[in-house]
Scaffold this motif. Sequence first.
Motif, PDB file in Angstrom:
ATOM      1  N   LEU A 168       0.823  -1.266   0.104  1.00  0.00           N
ATOM      2  CA  LEU A 168       0.064   0.068   0.149  1.00  0.00           C
ATOM      3  C   LEU A 168       0.726   1.291  -0.103  1.00  0.00           C
ATOM      4  CD1 LEU A 168      -2.805   1.300   0.485  1.00  0.00           C
ATOM      5  CD2 LEU A 168      -2.342   1.176   2.945  1.00  0.00           C
ATOM      6  N   LEU A 187      -8.274   3.605   6.494  1.00  0.00           N
ATOM      7  CA  LEU A 187      -8.337   3.955   5.073  1.00  0.00           C
ATOM      8  C   LEU A 187      -9.545   4.441   4.566  1.00  0.00           C
ATOM      9  CD1 LEU A 187      -5.932   0.604   4.098  1.00  0.00           C
ATOM     10  CD2 LEU A 187      -5.369   3.148   4.795  1.00  0.00           C
ATOM     11  N   TYR A 190      -9.528   8.014   3.192  1.00  0.00           N
ATOM     12  CA  TYR A 190      -8.438   8.296   2.269  1.00  0.00           C
ATOM     13  C   TYR A 190      -9.180   7.956   0.798  1.00  0.00           C
ATOM     14  CZ  TYR A 190      -4.988   8.361   5.755  1.00  0.00           C
ATOM     15  OH  TYR A 190      -4.066   8.872   7.006  1.00  0.00           O
ATOM     16  N   THR A 192      -8.777   6.907  -3.159  1.00  0.00           N
ATOM     17  CA  THR A 192      -7.968   5.883  -3.415  1.00  0.00           C
ATOM     18  C   THR A 192      -7.707   5.821  -5.026  1.00  0.00           C
ATOM     19  OG1 THR A 192      -9.805   4.260  -3.366  1.00  0.00           O
ATOM     20  CG2 THR A 192      -8.559   4.378  -1.193  1.00  0.00           C
ATOM     21  N   THR A 202     -12.738  -2.425  -4.931  1.00  0.00           N
ATOM     22  CA  THR A 202     -12.880  -1.439  -4.029  1.00  0.00           C
ATOM     23  C   THR A 202     -12.799  -2.087  -2.397  1.00  0.00           C
ATOM     24  OG1 THR A 202     -15.375  -1.727  -4.036  1.00  0.00           O
ATOM     25  CG2 THR A 202     -14.355   0.008  -5.190  1.00  0.00           C
ATOM     26  N   TRP A 204     -10.313  -4.218  -0.125  1.00  0.00           N
ATOM     27  CA  TRP A 204      -9.106  -4.330   0.071  1.00  0.00           C
ATOM     28  C   TRP A 204      -9.033  -5.402   1.413  1.00  0.00           C
ATOM     29  CZ3 TRP A 204      -6.180   0.983  -0.770  1.00  0.00           C
ATOM     30  CH2 TRP A 204      -6.351   1.403  -1.872  1.00  0.00           C
ATOM     31  N   VAL A 222     -13.174   0.721  -0.002  1.00  0.00           N
ATOM     32  CA  VAL A 222     -12.492   2.012  -0.357  1.00  0.00           C
ATOM     33  C   VAL A 222     -13.219   2.790  -1.200  1.00  0.00           C
ATOM     34  CG1 VAL A 222     -10.471   1.033   0.470  1.00  0.00           C
ATOM     35  CG2 VAL A 222     -11.247   1.234  -1.879  1.00  0.00           C
ATOM     36  N   GLY A 243      -4.576   9.905  -4.556  1.00  0.00           N
ATOM     37  CA  GLY A 243      -4.814   8.917  -3.617  1.00  0.00           C
ATOM     38  C   GLY A 243      -3.759   7.730  -3.258  1.00  0.00           C
ATOM     39  N   ILE A 244      -4.185   7.017  -2.521  1.00  0.00           N
ATOM     40  CA  ILE A 244      -3.437   5.908  -2.066  1.00  0.00           C
ATOM     41  C   ILE A 244      -3.875   4.699  -2.949  1.00  0.00           C
ATOM     42  CG2 ILE A 244      -3.248   6.753   0.572  1.00  0.00           C
ATOM     43  CD1 ILE A 244      -5.407   4.620   1.084  1.00  0.00           C
ATOM     44  N   GLY A 245      -2.806   3.696  -3.230  1.00  0.00           N
ATOM     45  CA  GLY A 245      -3.116   2.649  -4.072  1.00  0.00           C
ATOM     46  C   GLY A 245      -2.517   1.569  -3.662  1.00  0.00           C
TER      47      GLY A 245
END
Length: 313
Positions: A168, A187, A190, A192, A202, A204, A222, A243-245
């Motif tokens: 991540l 999370l 955040y 994504t 979507t 995780w 997410v 975004g985060i990934g």
Amino acid sequence: MSTLPDFEGWAIFAKVAQRGSFSRAAEELGLAKTTVSKAVARLEARMRTNLFQRTTRKLTLTESGRLSLARATRILSDGAAIEADIIEEAVSPRGLVRLATLSAMGIEIIAPALPDFMERYPDIEVDLVLTESQVDIVAEGFDAAVQLEVVSASTLHATRLWTLRRPLVAAPSLIERLGMPEGPEDLARYPTIVASHIPDPTEWTFAHQNAAANSDPISIRVQPRFRANNADAMIPALLSGIGIGVMADYFIMPHLKDGRLIELLPEWSVPPRPLYLVTPPGRARPARVRVLLDFLQERLAHEVLVNQARKGN
């Protein structure tokens, strides 16, 4: 009815199905179109059923044809491989190899490696097809495919090449703006970046590296701000802080090393994804296919060692 199967007819049928055309099959086999048509008609008369539905614009398999295709393709490939092992190709591989692979993997690893392979084997031609979806290598006439999933009931041959770790990650600018998450439960707040071509992107799921501390995986939903069906297309969005990934570490390792991306929650891990080399049913393969598969396995093994060295530095 003769007790000897019509091997030639089944091989011709398989080639027509792969190419979707009597004319293209005849050209590739070096036969007259009438010879190819008669071979298929002979099979249909023998089986007392149609193998193709024919229109002026399209040639499609009937249900009987679809059920016959995998074994007919095996007759075709085994016959070609037997001859290849006896004649010159076994000594000096030559001819066309059709290979399908994931776009990101093809761009990052396989395409850069192919010039070395083709210099080593100057008489081999390669048709590399990049895709985001799993191909039907039998129906579409591929010699091999590099893919992430293999159907358990499949008769295809699958060799595990590599396991993709998926950390991540986020850009430092995003963490400065929103703060560092303390656990997977954080999370949800955040934005994504997700891979739209995988099942249920979507959701995780994370497992703690210390099973004694937390033995139950945690799944979260997410909210994607950016979706893409290609890993390379996701990286600019990650680097810009959109975004985060979750990304395979091979593709983002340079950015982790130079600090443009940072790993979040390193004590938690998303399940890794195995990468498979898949080939059609049957043991016999032409020499041109065998040498390419051996080359890819060697090259990917080298990439694994390089990747491990990167992580160690």
